[in-house]
Design an enzyme around this catalytic site. Structure first.
Site, PDB file in Angstrom:
ATOM      1  N   LYS A  33      43.346  42.975  52.415  1.00 34.46           N
ATOM      2  CA  LYS A  33      43.215  41.523  52.591  1.00 34.46           C
ATOM      3  C   LYS A  33      44.483  40.805  52.150  1.00 34.46           C
ATOM      4  O   LYS A  33      45.007  39.950  52.853  1.00 34.46           O
ATOM      5  CB  LYS A  33      42.020  40.996  51.759  1.00 34.46           C
ATOM      6  N   GLU A 226      41.496  35.747  47.520  1.00 33.47           N
ATOM      7  CA  GLU A 226      40.367  35.796  46.563  1.00 33.47           C
ATOM      8  C   GLU A 226      39.457  34.581  46.724  1.00 33.47           C
ATOM      9  O   GLU A 226      39.056  33.940  45.749  1.00 33.47           O
ATOM     10  CB  GLU A 226      40.896  35.857  45.111  1.00 33.47           C
ATOM     11  N   ARG A 614      39.815  49.487  41.358  1.00 33.78           N
ATOM     12  CA  ARG A 614      41.235  49.325  41.030  1.00 33.78           C
ATOM     13  C   ARG A 614      41.960  50.664  41.123  1.00 33.78           C
ATOM     14  O   ARG A 614      43.187  50.712  41.153  1.00 33.78           O
ATOM     15  CB  ARG A 614      41.430  48.790  39.595  1.00 33.78           C
TER      16      ARG A 614
HETATM   17  N1  LIG Z   1      47.698  49.398  57.089  1.00 35.60           N
HETATM   18  C1  LIG Z   1      48.086  49.842  55.908  1.00 35.60           C
HETATM   19  N2  LIG Z   1      48.955  50.856  55.801  1.00 35.60           N
HETATM   20  C2  LIG Z   1      49.357  51.324  54.598  1.00 35.60           C
HETATM   21  N3  LIG Z   1      48.948  50.816  53.421  1.00 35.60           N
HETATM   22  C3  LIG Z   1      48.090  49.791  53.453  1.00 35.60           C
HETATM   23  C4  LIG Z   1      47.608  49.259  54.679  1.00 35.60           C
HETATM   24  N4  LIG Z   1      46.758  48.259  54.371  1.00 35.60           N
HETATM   25  C5  LIG Z   1      46.715  48.165  53.032  1.00 35.60           C
HETATM   26  N5  LIG Z   1      47.512  49.084  52.466  1.00 35.60           N
HETATM   27  C6  LIG Z   1      47.727  49.310  51.018  1.00 35.60           C
HETATM   28  O1  LIG Z   1      46.451  49.446  50.396  1.00 35.60           O
HETATM   29  C7  LIG Z   1      46.431  48.830  49.124  1.00 35.60           C
HETATM   30  C8  LIG Z   1      45.338  47.777  49.069  1.00 35.60           C
HETATM   31  O2  LIG Z   1      45.700  46.663  49.852  1.00 35.60           O
HETATM   32  P1  LIG Z   1      45.431  45.184  49.368  1.00 35.60           P
HETATM   33  O3  LIG Z   1      45.784  45.048  47.945  1.00 35.60           O
HETATM   34  O4  LIG Z   1      46.017  44.255  50.344  1.00 35.60           O
HETATM   35  O5  LIG Z   1      43.834  45.185  49.499  1.00 35.60           O
HETATM   36  P2  LIG Z   1      42.829  44.036  49.159  1.00 35.60           P
HETATM   37  O6  LIG Z   1      41.806  44.045  50.219  1.00 35.60           O
HETATM   38  O7  LIG Z   1      43.552  42.773  48.932  1.00 35.60           O
HETATM   39  O8  LIG Z   1      42.199  44.582  47.791  1.00 35.60           O
HETATM   40  P3  LIG Z   1      41.402  43.779  46.672  1.00 35.60           P
HETATM   41  O9  LIG Z   1      40.048  43.525  47.254  1.00 35.60           O
HETATM   42  O10 LIG Z   1      41.339  44.703  45.526  1.00 35.60           O
HETATM   43  O11 LIG Z   1      42.150  42.527  46.416  1.00 35.60           O
HETATM   44  C9  LIG Z   1      47.830  48.270  48.918  1.00 35.60           C
HETATM   45  O12 LIG Z   1      48.593  49.207  48.191  1.00 35.60           O
HETATM   46  C10 LIG Z   1      48.339  48.099  50.320  1.00 35.60           C
HETATM   47  O13 LIG Z   1      49.731  48.118  50.381  1.00 35.60           O
HETATM   48 MG   LIG Z   2      43.700  41.505  47.245  1.00 31.26          MG
END
Ligand SMILES: Nc1ncnc2c1ncn2[C@@H]1O[C@H](COP(=O)(O)OP(=O)(O)OP(=O)(O)O)[C@@H](O)[C@H]1O
Ligand SMILES: [Mg+2]
Length: 768
Positions: A33, A226, A614
């Site tokens: 996200k 968030e 995490r």
């Molecule tokens: N398409 C992708 N290719 C490679 N790595 C990815 C890809 N999408 C996400 N990631 C990696 O996965 C991890 C999680 O991504 P991100 O932090 O954006 O998730 P999030 O949904 O925001 O998580 P949270 O709910 O904990 O905030 C990060 O290290 C990100 O760089």
């Molecule tokens: Mg996030």
């Protein structure tokens, strides 16, 4: 299409490319996200959007800085600069300062932290003749905060039957009066607390449509990370700003909503659908962060919550290690177990201390780990809790800095009027304060009023007050000319603070001096960085940066390798290869407050989900069987959350500081792991059940193994023995009762009174 969009999966790319209109991204942890928001901004910048037309609201300053860095790497630093990116508080502080003429506050208004707010509430209670014991300032403040975040001003509060009834039930029926006075005092002092930054932005936009129109025009694209943790006040600001273009994208995960206790509303996600019926919904289902085991275990945890939006989350990363559970006899032993575990595992692939995080439910739990880590020589950094800027000597210096830009700041004034000592006693201050209240002015105005000589102070006191006022006036005059660094050195020298600190040559005194020196370094770095970026480096700017620091923004972040210690709340949005979640016990996690309330229990469970998600490679859960809490020693039960994890993802490790370590995977165990009889029903009053050690080991003989190796030394124990206990110190056994392994000793300690201790947990050293 820019090349960098190849770094996204199809669902993520679609969300990035949908640039116009309202977009809602609802997806589980680690599904990208935040990455979508980052790439979306980069994509907008690679097209026609100007950076200053983009408003991006993040949860911490650190998240904003990281995003900015990433965007700069994708589209170049030049394009990435001048984005409106930061926390709600820092962005709206900027707007409130710019528009201060409309609000009636001075442009350099002060920001009160929780300590200032509580201190002000204490003064108000004092004035109203209410005892602090009856109206706990923390409780009063949380009620005021809740009202503000729901945009309920004092008059409306006084008519709000629901709030009045709740106050009456908590035996604090006069909160509405305190609230009204609190607001008035803050306004007089030219100070806003954190909630005011949002509340006053709402009022500004409500009362000044031209100002609102200006910012609506400016912010062509709005993005919020968030989103599940926004409160009513934040929600309304965003909604107003998003009109009329409605180019708004919010990302969130209802399963990670963990600030309900502070007024965050998951309903904001549902409202989004009603407010923007033409919204586009994007779902991201692939978790890139964690192993399959971690993702599946987290899914099994959250499926216990009834109130949630159903969604898929899967991982195609490796299956990974099982989730480990460590059991300790006591909280102290928990600290040692984990320190030993890190020492034992570090090396090979696990090369860096930076890869480890210890997450706990409350800040108070950190101390045990700090101690065990220090003893084991493990470097660590700790976030939140008593941070650098909350230390006394630093707060004293900050109070001087605050006075230099806003001498009406009553809380700062009270802190330093007699520090360093200049013979202005409490009676004098009380009289000044009473006069200020009586005349509805600030203490600073009393000090500068010609009538001060008629207040009955003797000539010596008047002279001292005059000298203090003179010093502060000198600072105020200079604060317009000097930058933050030069101002700070000037203040240190002229106020007498430096001399005071230098005169204390004790070890603590030297440490205080070094802290102040460290702060001076921080101010210098701030000034250098600001000047390099062509931005202002005044004292006002520096103080704003310090006040708006969140628990995640560690101020003295060194490059060196360290294990991270933080609460689960502040770990939101972050990731670490190896995560330890500690203190998973009834009464700690879930917290005792959530025992009877389904909604609060579900929030605790979401917090557990946040903690587990995490981790990238391995999760270790730990609990102790006894814990020292609120000055009392208690036996505690393992948390119900342990039972809720699908057991096929677990492995139990039996380790003990007394030696002996063995690991068994659940799949090989004969009995289910958490089918224990002491199923917790009353988390607020944990009770001990000796059947646990058997159940957790899977068979009673293994429970016995612990007993054999550990308790044999207690064969020697008898009435009259001298013993030593880790916490209670030296004592004498005055009675023994029960059979091994459940023998209980009554021990009279020299300094801790008489205690009843179960020998198998008490870690008594027998001195003879
Ligand atoms: N398409 C992708 N290719 C490679 N790595 C990815 C890809 N999408 C996400 N990631 C990696 O996965 C991890 C999680 O991504 P991100 O932090 O954006 O998730 P999030 O949904 O925001 O998580 P949270 O709910 O904990 O905030 C990060 O290290 C990100 O760089
Ligand atoms: Mg996030």
């Amino acid at each position: 299409m820019p090349e960098f969009l190849q770094q996204l999966n199809d669902a993520q790319r679609e969300a990035v490319l949908s640039t116009d209109g309202p977009n809602l991204v609802i997806a589980g942890a680690g599904s990208g996200k935040t990455r979508v928001l980052t790439y979306r901004i980069a994509y907008l910048l690679s097209g026609n959007a100007a950076p200053w037309n983009i408003l991006a609201l993040t949860f911490t300053n650190k998240a904003a800085a990281e995003m900015k860095e990433r965007i700069a790497s994708l589209v170049g630093r030049e394009r990435a600069s001048r984005l409106w990116m930061g926390t709600f508080h820092s962005i709206f502080l900027r707007i409130l300062r710019a528009e201060h003429e409309r609000t009636g506050y001075p442009s350099n208004f002060t920001i009160y932290d929780t300590g200032d707010s509580k201190s002000l509430i204490k003064s108000i209670l004092n004035e109203m003749g209410i005892k602090e014991k009856e109206y706990r300032p923390g409780l009063v403040l949380s009620k005021i905060s809740s009202a503000k975040n729901n945009l309920i001003l004092p008059n409306a509060y006084a008519r709000d039957q629901k709030r009045l009834m709740s106050d009456a039930a908590s035996k604090v029926p006069r909160v509405h009066e305190i609230y009204a006075r609190y607001m008035k005092e803050c306004y007089k002092a030219g100070a806003m607390d954190f909630d005011d930054l949002l509340l006053n932005t709402n009022i500004l936009f409500r009362d000044h449509p031209d100002v609102l129109a200006k910012y609506c025009n400016l912010f062509k694209y709005i993005l919020v990370d968030e989103y599940q943790d926004t409160n009513m006040s934040q929600y309304l600001i965003i909604r107003k700003l998003a009109e009329p273009d409605r180019n708004i994208t919010v990302v969130g995960d209802d399963a990670q909503s963990i600030y309900g206790f502070r007024g965050a509303k998951i309903e904001n996600i549902l409202n989004f659908r009603n407010d923007y019926p033409d919204y586009k919904l994007f779902k991201l289902e692939q978790n890139y962060r964690s192993t399959q085991t971690i993702v599946n275990a987290a899914n099994s945890i959250i499926s216990n919550n009834k109130g949630q939006i159903r969604k898929q989350v899967f991982s195609v990363n490796e299956e990974g290690e099982k989730i480990r559970i460590l059991q300790a006899y006591s909280d102290v032993e928990e600290g040692y177990l984990i320190a030993n575990d890190i020492v034992a595992r570090k090396g090979g692939d696990e090369a860096s201390f930076n890869d480890y995080a210890i997450l706990y439910r409350t800040n108070a739990q950190s101390r045990i780990f700090e101690e065990s880590f220090r003893k084991a020589g493990i470097p660590y950094r700790i976030y939140g809790g008593l941070s650098f800027y909350q230390r006394k000597e630093i707060k004293d210096l900050l109070a001087y800095l605050r006075m230099a830009i806003n001498p009406r700041d009553g809380e700062a004034l009270k802190r330093i009027i007699n520090y360093p000592a200049r013979g202005i006693g409490k009676t004098t201050l009380d009289r000044l304060e009473a006069t200020a209240v009586h005349n509805d002015i600030t203490i600073w105005e009393v000090l500068n009023h010609p009538g001060i000589s008629a207040l009955g102070f003797n000539s010596g006191t008047l002279r001292k007050l005059g000298a203090f006022t003179g010093i502060i006036k000198g600072f105020v005059a200079k604060s317009g000319e000097l930058d933050a660094y030069n101002m700070t050195t000037e203040i240190l020298a002229t106020s007498g603070l430096l001399k005071e600190l230098q005169s204390d040559t004790s070890t603590e005194g030297r440490a205080r001096f070094e802290n102040v020196d460290e702060m001076l370094n921080a101010v210098r770095e701030f000034c250098d960085a600001r000047k390099e970026a062509g931005e202002p480096a005044s004292l006002t700017d520096y103080l704003a940066e310090v006040s708006l620091m969140t628990d995640q923004d560690n101020e003295n972040e060194a490059e060196s390798e360290k294990v991270t210690l933080m609460t689960i709340h502040s770990a939101k949005g972050l990731e670490f290869p190896y995560v330890y979640i500690v203190g998973i016990e009834e009464g700690t996690f879930p917290s005792p407050m959530s025992g009877s309330n389904m909604q609060e229990l579900e929030e605790e469970r979401r917090l557990f989900y946040v903690a587990v998600t995490r981790a990238e490679k391995r999760v270790t859960l730990s609990y102790a069987r006894s814990r020292f809490k609120n000055g009392e020693f208690n036996f505690v039960n393992p948390s119900r959350f342990l039972r809720e994890i699908d057991q096929s993802y677990l492995s139990i490790e039996e380790k003990s500081a007394f030696g002996g370590s063995g690991m068994r995977e659940q799949s090989q165990a004969r009995k289910p792991l958490f089918n224990f009889s002491d199923r917790p029903t009353e988390p607020s009053r944990p009770k001990f059940s000796s059947s646990f050690s058997n159940t957790v080991s899977g068979s009673s003989s293994e429970g016995g193994r612990f007993t054999d190796s550990k308790f044999s030394e207690f064969d020697r124990i008898s009435v009259g023995c001298k013993v030593e206990h880790e916490r209670f110190g030296l004592g004498e056994v005055i009675a023994l009762e029960g059979q091994a392994p459940d023998t209980k000793a009554h021990v009279r300690f020299e300094n801790a009174g008489t205690k009843q201790l179960l020998l198998k947990f008490a870690k008594l050293k027998i001195l003879g």
